[in-house]
Design an enzyme around this catalytic site. Sequence first.
Site, short mmCIF file in Angstrom:
data_model
loop_
_atom_site.label_atom_id
_atom_site.label_comp_id
_atom_site.label_asym_id
_atom_site.label_seq_id
_atom_site.Cartn_x
_atom_site.Cartn_y
_atom_site.Cartn_z
N PHE A 147 0.60 -1.04 0.16
CA PHE A 147 0.25 0.00 0.33
C PHE A 147 0.65 0.87 0.11
O PHE A 147 1.83 1.91 1.33
CB PHE A 147 -0.95 -0.09 1.59
CG PHE A 147 -1.48 0.79 1.56
CD1 PHE A 147 -3.02 0.94 0.08
CD2 PHE A 147 -1.78 2.50 1.92
CE1 PHE A 147 -3.90 2.18 0.62
CE2 PHE A 147 -2.58 3.86 1.67
CZ PHE A 147 -3.73 3.40 1.02
N ASP A 232 9.49 2.59 1.36
CA ASP A 232 8.33 3.31 2.07
C ASP A 232 8.23 3.14 3.63
O ASP A 232 7.88 1.70 4.33
CB ASP A 232 7.10 3.28 1.34
CG ASP A 232 5.73 3.78 1.57
OD1 ASP A 232 6.37 4.47 2.76
OD2 ASP A 232 4.52 3.72 1.16
N LYS A 261 2.99 10.28 7.20
CA LYS A 261 2.61 10.62 9.06
C LYS A 261 2.93 10.75 10.81
O LYS A 261 2.03 12.40 10.50
CB LYS A 261 2.05 9.23 8.79
CG LYS A 261 1.57 8.48 8.51
CD LYS A 261 0.33 6.33 8.36
CE LYS A 261 -0.12 6.98 6.52
NZ LYS A 261 -1.65 6.94 6.65
#
Length: 415
Positions: A147, A232, A261
């Site tokens: 993702f 990532d 985030k």
Amino acid sequence: MLDHPAAPTSPPEAHLAPSALAHNYHPLDVVIAAGEGSWVIDTRGRRFLDCLAGYSALNFGHRHPALVAAAKAQLDRITLTSRAFDHELLVPFAEAVTRLTGTEMLLPMNTGAEAVETAVKAARKWGYEVKGVPDGEATIVVAEGAFHGRTTTMISMSSDPEARGGFGPYTPGFRVVPYGDVDAVAAAVDETTVAVLVEPVQGESGVIVPPADYLPALRNLCTAADALLVLDEIQSGLGRTGTTLAQDLAGVRGDLITLGKALGGGILPVSAVVGRRDVLSVLTPGTHGSTFGGNSLACAVGLAVVDLLEPGDLQARAATLGVELRERVDDLVSRGLLAAGRTVGLWAGLDVEPGLGVSGRATCERLVSRGILVKETHGTTIRLAPPLTISSDDLHLALDTLTEVLREEAAEARR
């Protein structure tokens, strides 16, 4: 102690009723009004222990005083200049984040998906200008179950039919191979390969931890093939795994690393690509940018985030609490209350037992009714990602409540 709101601002079912809001999420039946640390209060005055932490965006809890103070101070100065002009925090922010991550250069963006898009663009341009791949032929090897966001390019490398369906035509240039399988990556790499892009731990898939030799083998493979290793770390980075970056557990460093985030401290979206100077330097004025990327307010908060992480106390805390978490999860699996459980640091993916006839969603709803906020993924998995600042007592409160819920479901299944 977190004060209760004066009065409800909307009924708890408001998000389910027809409204002006597009229905692209399926939230649990909680309307949050206030938060502090690991706890939140909804519009009905109910208190909940937040064990999701905004998918790691709230690694430092709700309204961490140092982060709130940094934001408030910057609000009294300047919030945005655009990149048409410099501001006094931009270079210090870049220096602080690269120092923390052991990298050479930073390119600021806003969201996680933007950071990965930036890494893809940089890798392709590096491939054409430095490696010598013919124009338009660059390929990037990616992993099944990954993702990286929901932009058109990100879903083009996704194997999730829900994320992909109905959004074609898709961006070409990606080769998808099984996660954790180095041989499959090696078979997919050829002279057109500019990068291998993976998550050190797959978060959205349910905290999938690869074999211990996976990242070191990818590092060696990419070096030998003159390809970039792009990692990532948008969910896994900045303390979640008990280390500053998840890749630290494997002793490797990506050529490019995406952050997001937690970099915004749960206050505003902040992301970045960090990595090798020679790679990021291929992006020159006019080739990439963002009006809000690296804005003054974002840099002020990001600098405060680095200040929290530089001493290493929060990473050590996540590692210590992670041992307690792992022991409790292993116990639930051994007792047959969970089908499987995976943990790394203060992060867990819990697979509900299919024989109980319940879904991850149903288990999450039961937990919400008992004051614990978690969220399912892919139907049968529950993710736990509490703030790194959570107390041991609160962590065990959440796990005790989870145990009670799983026992109830098991008892009901036997009836």
